[in-house]
Design an enzyme around this catalytic site. Structure first.
Site, PDB file in Angstrom:
ATOM      1  N   GLY A  28       3.922  -2.164   6.411  1.00 19.81           N
ATOM      2  CA  GLY A  28       4.679  -1.602   7.628  1.00 19.81           C
ATOM      3  C   GLY A  28       3.941  -0.397   8.469  1.00 19.81           C
ATOM      4  O   GLY A  28       2.777  -0.180   8.343  1.00 19.81           O
ATOM      5  N   PHE A  29       4.619   0.296   9.241  1.00 17.42           N
ATOM      6  CA  PHE A  29       4.036   1.158  10.294  1.00 17.42           C
ATOM      7  C   PHE A  29       2.720   0.337  11.177  1.00 17.42           C
ATOM      8  O   PHE A  29       1.692   0.750  11.036  1.00 17.42           O
ATOM      9  CB  PHE A  29       3.472   2.368   9.691  1.00 17.42           C
ATOM     10  CG  PHE A  29       3.397   3.546  10.820  1.00 17.42           C
ATOM     11  CD1 PHE A  29       4.656   3.987  11.129  1.00 17.42           C
ATOM     12  CD2 PHE A  29       2.164   4.027  11.240  1.00 17.42           C
ATOM     13  CE1 PHE A  29       4.456   5.175  12.124  1.00 17.42           C
ATOM     14  CE2 PHE A  29       2.229   4.992  12.265  1.00 17.42           C
ATOM     15  CZ  PHE A  29       3.353   5.693  12.732  1.00 17.42           C
ATOM     16  N   HIS A  34      -2.294  -5.462  12.526  1.00 17.39           N
ATOM     17  CA  HIS A  34      -1.142  -6.437  11.697  1.00 17.39           C
ATOM     18  C   HIS A  34      -1.036  -7.481  12.576  1.00 17.39           C
ATOM     19  O   HIS A  34      -0.834  -8.599  12.360  1.00 17.39           O
ATOM     20  CB  HIS A  34      -0.097  -5.372  11.424  1.00 17.39           C
ATOM     21  CG  HIS A  34      -0.328  -4.223  10.322  1.00 17.39           C
ATOM     22  ND1 HIS A  34      -0.290  -3.298  10.719  1.00 17.39           N
ATOM     23  CD2 HIS A  34      -0.549  -4.304   8.983  1.00 17.39           C
ATOM     24  CE1 HIS A  34      -0.551  -2.078   9.729  1.00 17.39           C
ATOM     25  NE2 HIS A  34      -0.693  -3.207   8.771  1.00 17.39           N
ATOM     26  N   GLY A 144      -6.479  -9.096   6.307  1.00 11.10           N
ATOM     27  CA  GLY A 144      -7.419  -8.493   7.380  1.00 11.10           C
ATOM     28  C   GLY A 144      -8.805  -8.245   6.773  1.00 11.10           C
ATOM     29  O   GLY A 144      -8.854  -7.566   5.419  1.00 11.10           O
ATOM     30  N   GLN A 145     -10.024  -8.380   7.226  1.00 15.71           N
ATOM     31  CA  GLN A 145     -11.282  -7.847   6.799  1.00 15.71           C
ATOM     32  C   GLN A 145     -11.371  -6.715   6.557  1.00 15.71           C
ATOM     33  O   GLN A 145     -12.148  -6.070   5.802  1.00 15.71           O
ATOM     34  CB  GLN A 145     -12.356  -8.538   7.757  1.00 15.71           C
ATOM     35  CG  GLN A 145     -13.618  -8.130   7.388  1.00 15.71           C
ATOM     36  CD  GLN A 145     -13.931  -8.918   6.147  1.00 15.71           C
ATOM     37  OE1 GLN A 145     -13.562  -9.892   5.639  1.00 15.71           O
ATOM     38  NE2 GLN A 145     -14.990  -8.016   5.454  1.00 15.71           N
ATOM     39  N   MET A 181      -8.633   0.075  13.203  1.00 17.06           N
ATOM     40  CA  MET A 181      -7.099   0.495  13.201  1.00 17.06           C
ATOM     41  C   MET A 181      -6.411   0.508  11.842  1.00 17.06           C
ATOM     42  O   MET A 181      -6.926  -0.104  10.793  1.00 17.06           O
ATOM     43  CB  MET A 181      -6.177  -0.533  14.113  1.00 17.06           C
ATOM     44  CG  MET A 181      -6.383  -0.346  15.483  1.00 17.06           C
ATOM     45  SD  MET A 181      -5.384  -1.250  16.361  1.00 17.06           S
ATOM     46  CE  MET A 181      -5.946  -1.098  18.154  1.00 17.06           C
TER      47      MET A 181
HETATM   48  P1  AMP Z   1      -1.531  -2.818   5.293  1.00 16.08           P
HETATM   49  O1  AMP Z   1      -0.129  -2.669   5.714  1.00 16.08           O
HETATM   50  O2  AMP Z   1      -2.442  -1.603   5.475  1.00 16.08           O
HETATM   51  O3  AMP Z   1      -1.392  -3.231   3.719  1.00 16.08           O
HETATM   52  O4  AMP Z   1      -2.386  -3.887   5.853  1.00 16.08           O
HETATM   53  C1  AMP Z   1      -1.646  -5.178   5.928  1.00 16.08           C
HETATM   54  C2  AMP Z   1      -2.811  -6.266   6.267  1.00 16.08           C
HETATM   55  O5  AMP Z   1      -3.062  -5.871   7.691  1.00 16.08           O
HETATM   56  C3  AMP Z   1      -3.821  -6.269   5.149  1.00 16.08           C
HETATM   57  O6  AMP Z   1      -4.365  -7.546   5.156  1.00 16.08           O
HETATM   58  C4  AMP Z   1      -4.876  -5.445   6.187  1.00 16.08           C
HETATM   59  O7  AMP Z   1      -6.271  -5.669   5.678  1.00 16.08           O
HETATM   60  C5  AMP Z   1      -4.780  -5.988   7.298  1.00 16.08           C
HETATM   61  N1  AMP Z   1      -5.169  -4.724   8.369  1.00 16.08           N
HETATM   62  C6  AMP Z   1      -4.984  -3.659   8.463  1.00 16.08           C
HETATM   63  N2  AMP Z   1      -5.658  -3.122   9.476  1.00 16.08           N
HETATM   64  C7  AMP Z   1      -6.286  -3.967  10.107  1.00 16.08           C
HETATM   65  C8  AMP Z   1      -7.157  -3.912  11.222  1.00 16.08           C
HETATM   66  N3  AMP Z   1      -7.492  -2.993  11.789  1.00 16.08           N
HETATM   67  N4  AMP Z   1      -7.816  -5.163  11.624  1.00 16.08           N
HETATM   68  C9  AMP Z   1      -7.517  -6.225  10.947  1.00 16.08           C
HETATM   69  N5  AMP Z   1      -6.377  -6.342  10.043  1.00 16.08           N
HETATM   70  C10 AMP Z   1      -5.955  -5.269   9.487  1.00 16.08           C
END
Ligand code: AMP
Length: 278
Positions: A28-29, A34, A144-145, A181
Site C-alpha cells: 500500500g501507500f 507500484h 519490482g527490481q 520511489m
Molecule cells: P511494497 O509495497 O514496497 O512491498 O512494493 C510492492 C512491489 O512494488 C514490490 O515488488 C516492489 O519491488 C515494487 N516497487 C516498489 N518501489 C518500486 C519502484 N520504485 N520501482 C519499481 N518497483 C517498485
C-alpha cells in the site's frame, strides 16, 4: 473494480476474473513504482488483481510496521485509474489466523545482504507471498527490481515449490532527480530528502565508471561508499557488488553485477540497486 477482504469474498471475486490473470502484491501507500507493475500486468493479461497488506511477519519488532504509511482511499483511486479489476485487502486475522505455525523459507539466498541485517524478513516475505499466490492463483506475478533480493528470493521459491506461474521483474521507477520511489520516502524531512540522493548518485557514478571500463568489484563498491560517506546525513549500512542471480559477493574483475546498498538517512532506512553489464 471489486474490493474484497475475506478469503470467501476473494474466492468469489477471483472465480469471476478472465484468464490470464496478472497479480501485483503490495504493502500500500502506492506510487508510480507500484503503478508501473499494475500497468505492465494490465498490458500482458486479461485481468489484474492487486493485494494491499503491510505484512507484520516481515517487520522486525524494532522496524516501522506501526508507522508504515497508509492511505487506502487514495490507493483505491490510483488502482482503479490504472485498470485494476480486483483489490484484496486482507486483515492480519485473515492472513494469520490463531495458531498459525507454518513458514516458507528460502535458505541460502536469504542469508546475505538484506537478510544479514534483517534475519526474519524474508521468511515473512516468502510465507505471505506463498499464501497470496495460493489464494489468488495468478498466471503472472509482477515484482519490482527495487527490491532486488526479494525478486531473487521469490523467483527461487517459485522454482523450488513449482508454482504454476510466470514471474515478471520490472525496472526501478525513479523520481526525476534519481531517488528510487519508495513508500518510505514519505518519512524524509526536506534536508533528508536531499541527502537521500546520495544512493542513486553513488550508483550512477559506479555505472559511469563501469561504462568507462572499470571492472574491479572493489573499486565499484568504493565509488558508491565514497558518495555515501560524503553525505553527512547518511550512514551506510552496506554496499555490495554481487552476482545478480546467486547474490554471492564478487571479487576481482566483474563482467556483470548487481550493486546494491542500504543506507540510513536520519532514522529512515533506504535501499537501492543497479545492474551493470549484460
Ligand atoms: P511494497 O509495497 O514496497 O512491498 O512494493 C510492492 C512491489 O512494488 C514490490 O515488488 C516492489 O519491488 C515494487 N516497487 C516498489 N518501489 C518500486 C519502484 N520504485 N520501482 C519499481 N518497483 C517498485
Amino acid at each position: 473494480m471489486k474490493v474484497v477482504i475475506t478469503a470467501d469474498e476473494l474466492k468469489k471475486g477471483i472465480a469471476e476474473l478472465n484468464r490470464p490473470l496478472g497479480f501485483v502484491p503490495t504493502m500500500g501507500f502506492l506510487h508510480e513504482g507500484h503503478l508501473s507493475l499494475v500497468r505492465k500486468a494490465r498490458a500482458e493479461n486479461r485481468t489484474v488483481a492487486v493485494s494491499i497488506f503491510a505484512n507484520p511477519t516481515q517487520f522486525a519488532p524494532d522496524e516501522d510496521l506501526e508507522n508504515y504509511p497508509r492511505d487506502i482511499d487514495r490507493d483505491l483511486e490510483l488502482l482503479s485509474g490504472a485498470g485494476t479489476d480486483l483489490v484484496w485487502i486482507p486483515t492480519v486475522g485473515v492472513m494469520y489466523p490463531e495458531n498459525f505455525q507454518t513458514w516458507v523459507e528460502v535458505e541460502e539466498l536469504t542469508k546475505v545482504l538484506e537478510g544479514s541485517y534483517r534475519p526474519t524478513h524474508f521468511r515473512g516475505v516468502t510465507t505471505v507471498v506463498a499464501k497470496l499466490f495460493n489464494a489468488v492463483r495468478p498466471d503472472r506475478v509482477y515484482f519490482g527490481q527495487k527490491d532486488a533480493q526479494q525478486a531473487a528470493v521469490v523467483s527461487q521459491m517459485v522454482r523450488d515449490l513449482s508454482y504454476p506461474l510466470e514471474m515478471v521483474v520490472c525496472p526501478i521507477v525513479r523520481e526525476p532527480d534519481g531517488l528510487a520511489m519508495s513508500s518510505r520516502n514519505t518519512y524524509l524531512s526536506a534536508p533528508e530528502r536531499q541527502a537521500a540522493l546520495c544512493l542513486s548518485s553513488g550508483l550512477f557514478k559506479a555505472r559511469d565508471a563501469f561504462l568507462g571500463g572499470e571492472r574491479s568489484a572493489q573499486k565499484l563498491r568504493d565509488i558508491v561508499r565514497q558518495e555515501i560517506e560524503n553525505e553527512p546525513l547518511a550512514e551506510l549500512q552496506y554496499v555490495s557488488c554481487a552476482d545478480p542471480e546467486t547474490l554471492a559477493e564478487l571479487k576481482n574483475e566483474v563482467e556483470n553485477c548487481l550493486i546494491s546498498l542500504a543506507v540510513f538517512v536520519g532514522k529512515t532506512r533506504l535501499i537501492d540497486n543497479i545492474i551493470l553489464g549484460k
